[in-house]
Write an enzyme that holds these catalytic residues in place. Structure first.
Site, PDB file in Angstrom:
ATOM      1  N   LEU A 163       0.868  -1.184   0.000  1.00 36.35           N
ATOM      2  CA  LEU A 163       0.000   0.000   0.000  1.00 36.35           C
ATOM      3  C   LEU A 163       0.899   1.227   0.000  1.00 36.35           C
ATOM      4  O   LEU A 163       1.887   1.275   0.734  1.00 36.35           O
ATOM      5  CB  LEU A 163      -0.895   0.023   1.248  1.00 36.35           C
ATOM      6  CG  LEU A 163      -2.133  -0.883   1.264  1.00 36.35           C
ATOM      7  CD1 LEU A 163      -2.810  -0.819   2.628  1.00 36.35           C
ATOM      8  CD2 LEU A 163      -3.133  -0.509   0.176  1.00 36.35           C
ATOM      9  N   ASP A 164       0.563   2.230  -0.817  1.00 38.68           N
ATOM     10  CA  ASP A 164       1.314   3.495  -0.842  1.00 38.68           C
ATOM     11  C   ASP A 164       1.317   4.124   0.551  1.00 38.68           C
ATOM     12  O   ASP A 164       0.395   3.882   1.331  1.00 38.68           O
ATOM     13  CB  ASP A 164       0.638   4.503  -1.787  1.00 38.68           C
ATOM     14  CG  ASP A 164       0.572   4.014  -3.223  1.00 38.68           C
ATOM     15  OD1 ASP A 164       1.461   3.252  -3.610  1.00 38.68           O
ATOM     16  OD2 ASP A 164      -0.376   4.401  -3.930  1.00 38.68           O
TER      17      ASP A 164
END
Length: 297
Positions: free
Chosen positions: A40-41
């Site tokens: 996930l960013d």
């Protein structure tokens, strides 16, 4: 005491890399081997499945489950990173109408070609794209085929210049690229103000643990209560329990006949579990099981 093996469903907070979350859990609970399924960013939130111990060997089997994201879009502005972390790159006053957005959504369903963002974990000649982008280097990322099961517009506010979408997709799909491509088709620009992973397969964000909750635990035993075992997480792969002498052959990497149990079937992925804390992941060809990975469950 017995080492920990299994999966932890973490609810990743905003502002931290997936790696940072993994490392502080690793340090706090003195975990030897860890990994996660689906980066996930830093600005993305939601479900981040963490593999602990032997379950790290099963990550690639879990990663191909469908993922669901809720994401928010701001129209009329594009940033370098395509989220709010970046600096403004382009600006305009073109805010699409709800009917225009709805009319193009079908173009984003099924198999589509997508170019990952320049700020992404894609490898370019062995180096991460975001590392090259941060250094200001120019490079090209090849488009790749991805699969979108469904995309829905949940809310659109033309005054606030914002929309909310829900997307269900297979692995490898970049939500930020979807936003860029949506805007392009609507003759405007946009960026993501929020990305929240709601589901992976049957696992939901609702059933995940907040990072703070984990960090406030006093003992490793407390964390253990929330660890899901490997067969439970790999629910989508057919499995069978064996406790006979074939288990020894499997442990030594040898193929065994499963003809009595499943006939001359073929399975791309198959799990053999046993009451002896051994788990084997492999394939079945014409009724024979070929082990690929042996795990201590």
């Amino acid at each position: 005491w017995k080492s920990m093996n299994g999966w932890l469903m973490l609810n990743k907070p905003e502002g931290f890399t997936s790696n940072y979350c993994l490392n502080i859990l690793k340090k706090k609970f003195n975990l030897k081997k860890t990994g996660y399924a689906g980066t996930l960013d830093p600005l993305a939130t939601g479900l981040l499945p963490i593999a602990i111990g032997e379950s790290t060997k099963s990550i690639k089997y879990f990663e191909n489950l469908d993922k669901t994201y809720l994401f928010k879009v701001r129209w009329g502005i594009e940033t370098t990173t395509l989220d709010k972390e970046g600096v403004i790159l382009k600006k305009n006053d073109i805010i699409p109408a709800k009917s225009s957005i709805l009319s193009i959504l079908n173009k984003f369903k099924g198999k589509i070609l997508q170019t990952p963002p320049t700020y992404s974990a894609v490898r370019i000649n062995g180096r991460r794209a975001y590392d090259l982008a941060r250094k200001g280097l120019k490079f090209n990322i090849r488009p790749k085929e991805i699969f979108v099961n469904n995309i829905k517009l949940l809310k659109h506010d033309i005054i606030q210049k914002k929309s909310i979408f829900l997307i269900k997709c297979k692995t490898g799909c970049y939500v930020r690229s979807i936003v860029k491509d949506l805007a392009k088709l609507l003759n405007t620009v946009a960026y993501c103000t929020q990305i929240d992973r709601r589901r992976i397969g049957i696992f939901t964000k609702k059933r995940s643990l907040k990072l703070d909750f984990c960090m406030n635990m006093k003992k490793k035993e407390e964390l253990k209560k929330f660890i899901l075992d490997i067969p439970e997480v790999l629910y989508h792969i057919p499995q069978i329990k064996l406790d006979d002498k074939r288990l020894e052959l499997i442990k030594n990497g040898m193929k065994v006949s499963m003809y009595e149990e499943i006939g001359s079937s073929n399975f791309e992925n198959y799990i053999i579990s046993s009451s002896k804390h051994i788990l084997a992941l492999g394939t079945v060809k014409s009724g024979y099981f070929y082990p690929k990975r042996i795990l201590k469950a």
